[in-house]
Design a protein around this motif. Structure first.
Motif, PDB file in Angstrom:
ATOM      1  N   ASP A 270     -28.072   8.949 -40.800  1.00  0.00           N
ATOM      2  CA  ASP A 270     -28.484  10.316 -41.145  1.00  0.00           C
ATOM      3  C   ASP A 270     -27.288  11.167 -41.565  1.00  0.00           C
ATOM      4  O   ASP A 270     -27.372  11.949 -42.519  1.00  0.00           O
ATOM      5  CB  ASP A 270     -29.195  10.982 -39.969  1.00  0.00           C
ATOM      6  CG  ASP A 270     -30.598  10.448 -39.732  1.00  0.00           C
ATOM      7  OD1 ASP A 270     -31.158   9.811 -40.658  1.00  0.00           O
ATOM      8  OD2 ASP A 270     -31.134  10.674 -38.632  1.00  0.00           O
ATOM      9  N   LEU A 271     -26.180  11.026 -40.851  1.00  0.00           N
ATOM     10  CA  LEU A 271     -24.985  11.800 -41.189  1.00  0.00           C
ATOM     11  C   LEU A 271     -24.429  11.399 -42.551  1.00  0.00           C
ATOM     12  O   LEU A 271     -24.005  12.262 -43.338  1.00  0.00           O
ATOM     13  CB  LEU A 271     -23.923  11.632 -40.100  1.00  0.00           C
ATOM     14  CG  LEU A 271     -24.256  12.279 -38.755  1.00  0.00           C
ATOM     15  CD1 LEU A 271     -23.257  11.830 -37.691  1.00  0.00           C
ATOM     16  CD2 LEU A 271     -24.286  13.791 -38.870  1.00  0.00           C
ATOM     17  N   HIS A 272     -24.452  10.110 -42.860  1.00  0.00           N
ATOM     18  CA  HIS A 272     -23.988   9.653 -44.175  1.00  0.00           C
ATOM     19  C   HIS A 272     -24.913  10.160 -45.283  1.00  0.00           C
ATOM     20  O   HIS A 272     -24.440  10.535 -46.356  1.00  0.00           O
ATOM     21  CB  HIS A 272     -23.887   8.125 -44.208  1.00  0.00           C
ATOM     22  CG  HIS A 272     -22.626   7.604 -43.604  1.00  0.00           C
ATOM     23  ND1 HIS A 272     -21.453   7.473 -44.310  1.00  0.00           N
ATOM     24  CD2 HIS A 272     -22.352   7.189 -42.348  1.00  0.00           C
ATOM     25  CE1 HIS A 272     -20.511   7.003 -43.522  1.00  0.00           C
ATOM     26  NE2 HIS A 272     -21.027   6.823 -42.313  1.00  0.00           N
ATOM     27  N   ARG A 273     -26.211  10.188 -45.012  1.00  0.00           N
ATOM     28  CA  ARG A 273     -27.164  10.720 -45.985  1.00  0.00           C
ATOM     29  C   ARG A 273     -26.885  12.201 -46.226  1.00  0.00           C
ATOM     30  O   ARG A 273     -26.833  12.662 -47.372  1.00  0.00           O
ATOM     31  CB  ARG A 273     -28.597  10.526 -45.482  1.00  0.00           C
ATOM     32  CG  ARG A 273     -29.661  11.101 -46.420  1.00  0.00           C
ATOM     33  CD  ARG A 273     -31.044  11.132 -45.789  1.00  0.00           C
ATOM     34  NE  ARG A 273     -31.060  11.712 -44.448  1.00  0.00           N
ATOM     35  CZ  ARG A 273     -31.000  13.021 -44.178  1.00  0.00           C
ATOM     36  NH1 ARG A 273     -30.895  13.905 -45.149  1.00  0.00           N
ATOM     37  NH2 ARG A 273     -31.046  13.449 -42.922  1.00  0.00           N
ATOM     38  N   LEU A 274     -26.673  12.947 -45.149  1.00  0.00           N
ATOM     39  CA  LEU A 274     -26.379  14.366 -45.252  1.00  0.00           C
ATOM     40  C   LEU A 274     -25.085  14.597 -46.039  1.00  0.00           C
ATOM     41  O   LEU A 274     -25.014  15.480 -46.906  1.00  0.00           O
ATOM     42  CB  LEU A 274     -26.265  14.967 -43.850  1.00  0.00           C
ATOM     43  CG  LEU A 274     -26.077  16.467 -43.744  1.00  0.00           C
ATOM     44  CD1 LEU A 274     -27.250  17.209 -44.356  1.00  0.00           C
ATOM     45  CD2 LEU A 274     -25.899  16.861 -42.282  1.00  0.00           C
ATOM     46  N   ALA A 275     -24.081  13.789 -45.758  1.00  0.00           N
ATOM     47  CA  ALA A 275     -22.816  13.906 -46.488  1.00  0.00           C
ATOM     48  C   ALA A 275     -23.032  13.661 -47.976  1.00  0.00           C
ATOM     49  O   ALA A 275     -22.534  14.420 -48.818  1.00  0.00           O
ATOM     50  CB  ALA A 275     -21.795  12.921 -45.922  1.00  0.00           C
ATOM     51  N   ALA A 276     -23.789  12.636 -48.314  1.00  0.00           N
ATOM     52  CA  ALA A 276     -24.041  12.313 -49.716  1.00  0.00           C
ATOM     53  C   ALA A 276     -24.799  13.444 -50.407  1.00  0.00           C
ATOM     54  O   ALA A 276     -24.486  13.803 -51.554  1.00  0.00           O
ATOM     55  CB  ALA A 276     -24.819  11.006 -49.827  1.00  0.00           C
ATOM     56  N   GLU A 277     -25.766  14.018 -49.718  1.00  0.00           N
ATOM     57  CA  GLU A 277     -26.549  15.111 -50.299  1.00  0.00           C
ATOM     58  C   GLU A 277     -25.697  16.337 -50.594  1.00  0.00           C
ATOM     59  O   GLU A 277     -26.016  17.118 -51.485  1.00  0.00           O
ATOM     60  CB  GLU A 277     -27.689  15.508 -49.357  1.00  0.00           C
ATOM     61  CG  GLU A 277     -28.805  14.501 -49.292  1.00  0.00           C
ATOM     62  CD  GLU A 277     -29.867  14.863 -48.267  1.00  0.00           C
ATOM     63  OE1 GLU A 277     -29.741  15.897 -47.576  1.00  0.00           O
ATOM     64  OE2 GLU A 277     -30.832  14.081 -48.148  1.00  0.00           O
ATOM     65  N   HIS A 278     -24.613  16.507 -49.852  1.00  0.00           N
ATOM     66  CA  HIS A 278     -23.750  17.680 -50.021  1.00  0.00           C
ATOM     67  C   HIS A 278     -22.421  17.355 -50.693  1.00  0.00           C
ATOM     68  O   HIS A 278     -21.523  18.196 -50.732  1.00  0.00           O
ATOM     69  CB  HIS A 278     -23.519  18.343 -48.661  1.00  0.00           C
ATOM     70  CG  HIS A 278     -24.753  18.984 -48.116  1.00  0.00           C
ATOM     71  ND1 HIS A 278     -25.158  20.243 -48.471  1.00  0.00           N
ATOM     72  CD2 HIS A 278     -25.702  18.504 -47.277  1.00  0.00           C
ATOM     73  CE1 HIS A 278     -26.290  20.531 -47.863  1.00  0.00           C
ATOM     74  NE2 HIS A 278     -26.647  19.484 -47.130  1.00  0.00           N
ATOM     75  N   GLY A 279     -22.308  16.148 -51.221  1.00  0.00           N
ATOM     76  CA  GLY A 279     -21.111  15.775 -51.962  1.00  0.00           C
ATOM     77  C   GLY A 279     -19.871  15.606 -51.099  1.00  0.00           C
ATOM     78  O   GLY A 279     -18.747  15.718 -51.604  1.00  0.00           O
ATOM     79  N   VAL A 280     -20.059  15.319 -49.824  1.00  0.00           N
ATOM     80  CA  VAL A 280     -18.923  15.107 -48.928  1.00  0.00           C
ATOM     81  C   VAL A 280     -18.532  13.641 -48.975  1.00  0.00           C
ATOM     82  O   VAL A 280     -19.361  12.765 -48.748  1.00  0.00           O
ATOM     83  CB  VAL A 280     -19.288  15.522 -47.474  1.00  0.00           C
ATOM     84  CG1 VAL A 280     -18.140  15.196 -46.522  1.00  0.00           C
ATOM     85  CG2 VAL A 280     -19.642  16.990 -47.415  1.00  0.00           C
ATOM     86  N   LYS A 281     -17.282  13.389 -49.303  1.00  0.00           N
ATOM     87  CA  LYS A 281     -16.784  12.022 -49.369  1.00  0.00           C
ATOM     88  C   LYS A 281     -16.324  11.597 -47.985  1.00  0.00           C
ATOM     89  O   LYS A 281     -15.357  12.133 -47.461  1.00  0.00           O
ATOM     90  CB  LYS A 281     -15.646  11.906 -50.390  1.00  0.00           C
ATOM     91  CG  LYS A 281     -16.103  12.144 -51.801  1.00  0.00           C
ATOM     92  CD  LYS A 281     -14.995  11.918 -52.784  1.00  0.00           C
ATOM     93  CE  LYS A 281     -15.527  12.150 -54.190  1.00  0.00           C
ATOM     94  NZ  LYS A 281     -14.500  11.899 -55.193  1.00  0.00           N
ATOM     95  N   VAL A 282     -17.000  10.634 -47.421  1.00  0.00           N
ATOM     96  CA  VAL A 282     -16.684  10.142 -46.086  1.00  0.00           C
ATOM     97  C   VAL A 282     -15.512   9.174 -46.184  1.00  0.00           C
ATOM     98  O   VAL A 282     -15.494   8.301 -47.045  1.00  0.00           O
ATOM     99  CB  VAL A 282     -17.911   9.454 -45.455  1.00  0.00           C
ATOM    100  CG1 VAL A 282     -17.576   8.882 -44.086  1.00  0.00           C
ATOM    101  CG2 VAL A 282     -19.074  10.423 -45.366  1.00  0.00           C
ATOM    102  N   GLY A 283     -14.541   9.349 -45.316  1.00  0.00           N
ATOM    103  CA  GLY A 283     -13.382   8.465 -45.288  1.00  0.00           C
ATOM    104  C   GLY A 283     -12.272   8.920 -46.219  1.00  0.00           C
ATOM    105  O   GLY A 283     -11.195   8.377 -46.180  1.00  0.00           O
ATOM    106  N   ALA A 284     -12.523   9.942 -47.019  1.00  0.00           N
ATOM    107  CA  ALA A 284     -11.520  10.414 -47.958  1.00  0.00           C
ATOM    108  C   ALA A 284     -10.428  11.231 -47.264  1.00  0.00           C
ATOM    109  O   ALA A 284      -9.294  11.268 -47.685  1.00  0.00           O
ATOM    110  CB  ALA A 284     -12.163  11.258 -49.057  1.00  0.00           C
ATOM    111  N   VAL A 285     -10.805  11.866 -46.142  1.00  0.00           N
ATOM    112  CA  VAL A 285      -9.874  12.719 -45.438  1.00  0.00           C
ATOM    113  C   VAL A 285      -9.863  12.323 -43.975  1.00  0.00           C
ATOM    114  O   VAL A 285     -10.921  12.165 -43.371  1.00  0.00           O
ATOM    115  CB  VAL A 285     -10.295  14.207 -45.548  1.00  0.00           C
ATOM    116  CG1 VAL A 285      -9.359  15.088 -44.761  1.00  0.00           C
ATOM    117  CG2 VAL A 285     -10.346  14.629 -47.005  1.00  0.00           C
ATOM    118  N   GLY A 286      -8.687  12.143 -43.392  1.00  0.00           N
ATOM    119  CA  GLY A 286      -8.605  11.835 -41.974  1.00  0.00           C
ATOM    120  C   GLY A 286      -8.972  13.036 -41.152  1.00  0.00           C
ATOM    121  O   GLY A 286      -8.535  14.139 -41.429  1.00  0.00           O
ATOM    122  N   VAL A 287      -9.780  12.811 -40.115  1.00  0.00           N
ATOM    123  CA  VAL A 287     -10.199  13.925 -39.253  1.00  0.00           C
ATOM    124  C   VAL A 287      -9.669  13.683 -37.867  1.00  0.00           C
ATOM    125  O   VAL A 287      -9.613  12.599 -37.398  1.00  0.00           O
ATOM    126  CB  VAL A 287     -11.749  14.036 -39.209  1.00  0.00           C
ATOM    127  CG1 VAL A 287     -12.164  15.150 -38.290  1.00  0.00           C
ATOM    128  CG2 VAL A 287     -12.297  14.254 -40.591  1.00  0.00           C
TER     129      VAL A 287
END
Length: 57
Positions: free
Chosen positions: A40-57
């Motif tokens: 669900d979080l990955h889907r939400l990220a994709a819907e909002h154009g958030v690149k997962v793994g691109a930035v260290g948190v």
């Protein structure tokens, strides 16, 4: 990075950690719950154009 993106990336990181722990503990039910949350979080990220793994948190 805005607060939404930072919060989402932090939730993904936390959920990944929880998923790993559930798998290591052999808790299949919890692993399924955590995997669903991560999906669900990955889907939400994709819907909002958030690149997962691109930035260290």
């Amino acid at each position: 990075m805005d607060a939404f993106t930072a919060g989402l990336l932090q939730r993904i990181k936390t959920t990944e950690t929880d998923l790993t722990r559930a798998r290591e503990d052999g808790d299949d039910f919890l692993a399924e719950v955590e995997q669903a949350e991560l999906d669900d979080l990955h889907r939400l990220a994709a819907e909002h154009g958030v690149k997962v793994g691109a930035v260290g948190v």
